[in-house]
Design an enzyme around this catalytic site. Structure first.
Site, PDB file in Angstrom:
ATOM      1  N   VAL A  78       0.877  -1.175   0.000  1.00  0.00           N
ATOM      2  CA  VAL A  78       0.000   0.000   0.000  1.00  0.00           C
ATOM      3  C   VAL A  78       0.908   1.216   0.000  1.00  0.00           C
ATOM      4  CG1 VAL A  78      -1.803   1.259   1.210  1.00  0.00           C
ATOM      5  CG2 VAL A  78      -1.758  -1.250   1.305  1.00  0.00           C
ATOM      6  N   SER A  79       0.791   2.036  -1.025  1.00  0.00           N
ATOM      7  CA  SER A  79       1.688   3.182  -1.169  1.00  0.00           C
ATOM      8  C   SER A  79       1.456   4.199  -0.063  1.00  0.00           C
ATOM      9  CB  SER A  79       1.489   3.851  -2.533  1.00  0.00           C
ATOM     10  OG  SER A  79       1.826   2.981  -3.582  1.00  0.00           O
ATOM     11  N   ALA A  80       2.474   5.006   0.189  1.00  0.00           N
ATOM     12  CA  ALA A  80       2.372   6.079   1.173  1.00  0.00           C
ATOM     13  C   ALA A  80       1.246   7.034   0.795  1.00  0.00           C
ATOM     14  CB  ALA A  80       3.690   6.822   1.273  1.00  0.00           C
TER      15      ALA A  80
END
Length: 408
Positions: A78-80
């Site tokens: 899950v990207s920042a």
């Protein structure tokens, strides 16, 4: 999680979500009402792995790994929050659009569904069935199952029976842009992707203009690499030290033909050369790395085993250069006068001083011609008219086309 009751978790998550939006707005990662509304509405914590602390889930720059391979290498994450918000803005989305997401996770697709609304369409694809199963389940559980179509597909070959798309968002590091994806992008559409250029990544928002793409926005970010037919593994060279540990030199493509000339260089004396170019405390110089990637022959990324001399220096800026029988890497020291740091190079081998000089020359060139100037990119597919590429830009060859860059 730290919370002990469902009500406490929900209330705490809502507080953190509101604080995150405020932070993203203040730092101009969110600039539109539609993206703000989506980030406020979607419960970010519900798309995280079980047990993820709320403070991690709602951290400004926390990415969370959701799958690793047998060696511990991240395959999906899950990207920042800051890069998710920024990429949504880069895509220039609006209600009613048809959007493709390459690299599934669930959370970003939920944001997309909120933005395009009931009149829009979202398709999310990933090459890994385990990843798509997880994403589809999370989307269904959180009310987005009927609003996002999740498919198993290798995006290198496009998405059959889908499109055309108003926008495409790629959430994995891409060494090139697949022609099949561009074939499914509408004229005037936007593709946002983390483009790897000689081992340095920039997330670029490209708009399609005629037969080529022109950048409209650029962001610094890193992503897990693309899998499947679009994968592009590094060439890795192990440089041993006197104790049998290694410094790894990673080349994006090409690289010196005679890396064996570096055998044993770490056992010799180290040379240093300083540029006279300084940087203030806390000031980003990420574009220096990009400058190296484009203009420093023999450029490579550097990683060091624990216990090596380079590891002891804590290579925060792990970029180097190979020149003949010499190897040099980017170094910083306290500025001779005042606060901040001075850029330089530390080097090994018979040609180490020449390698250091090549790096220092490009540090000075960046300071003179590229510092504080936002570069612009173009992408010219193989079947586009390359005679229209401006004469004052630098170009980098890819498999399916040419990337151009200009600091003017």
């Amino acid at each position: 999680m730290n919370q002990t009751t469902d009500t406490g978790i929900v209330d705490r998550a809502a507080e953190l979500r509101a604080a995150l939006v405020t932070d993203l707005r203040a730092k101009q990662k969110i600039t539109s009402e539609v993206v703000e509304a989506a980030v406020r509405r979607v419960p970010r914590e519900r798309f995280m792995p079980a047990g993820t602390d709320l403070d991690i889930a709602y951290g400004y720059d926390n990415s969370v790994v959701t799958k690793r391979d047998e060696h511990g290498v991240a395959l999906s994450s899950v990207s920042a929050a800051y890069i998710q918000a920024r990429m949504l803005e880069q895509a220039e989305l609006a209600p009613g659009m048809t959007v493709l997401e390459v690299g599934s996770g669930g959370l970003n697709a939920a944001y997309l569904a909120e933005i395009v609304g009931p009149g829009g369409r979202v398709v999310s694809v990933d090459i890994d069935p385990e990843v798509t199963d997880r994403a589809a389940s999370l989307l269904e559980d959180n009310g987005y199952g009927s609003r996002v179509r999740v498919l198993v597909a290798d995006a290198e070959h496009g998405v059959s029976d889908e499109g055309p798309f108003d926008a495409i968002i790629v959430t994995v590091g891409a060494w090139d842009i697949a022609p099949a994806l561009l074939d499914q992008l509408r004229v005037g559409g936007v593709i946002v992707l983390p483009l790897v250029m000689n081992a340095v990544t920039r997330t670029i928002g490209f708009r399609r203009e005629g037969d080529h793409l022109i950048s409209r926005s650029v962001e610094v970010a890193g992503f897990v690499p693309m899998q499947g037919d679009g994968a592009h593994p590094d060439r890795v060279f192990l440089l041993p030290d006197a104790n049998g540990r290694h410094v790894r030199l990673l080349f994006d493509s090409g690289g010196p033909e005679r890396l064996d000339r570096l055998d044993g260089v770490l056992a010799g004396e180290r040379a240093e050369l300083w540029s006279g170019v300084t940087i203030g405390n806390g000031v980003s110089f990420a574009d220096l790395h990009l400058w190296f990637a484009w203009f420093l022959p023999g450029f490579c990324r550097v990683a060091a085993d624990e216990g090596t001399g380079l590891a002891a220096e804590r290579l925060w800026f792990p970029f180097g250069v190979v020149h003949g029988a010499g190897f040099a890497y980017l170094a910083l020291r306290s500025a001779p006068e005042g606060e901040g740091f001075e850029f330089g190079a530390r080097a090994f081998g018979p040609d180490g001083e020449r390698a250091a000089a090549a790096m220092v020359e490009q540090i000075r060139a960046w300071d003179r011609d590229g510092r504080d100037v936002e570069p612009r990119f173009g992408y010219w597919p193989a079947d586009s008219d390359h005679s229209r590429i401006p004469s004052d830009v630098a170009v980098m060859n890819k498999t399916h086309g040419v990337v151009s860059i200009s600091w003017s």
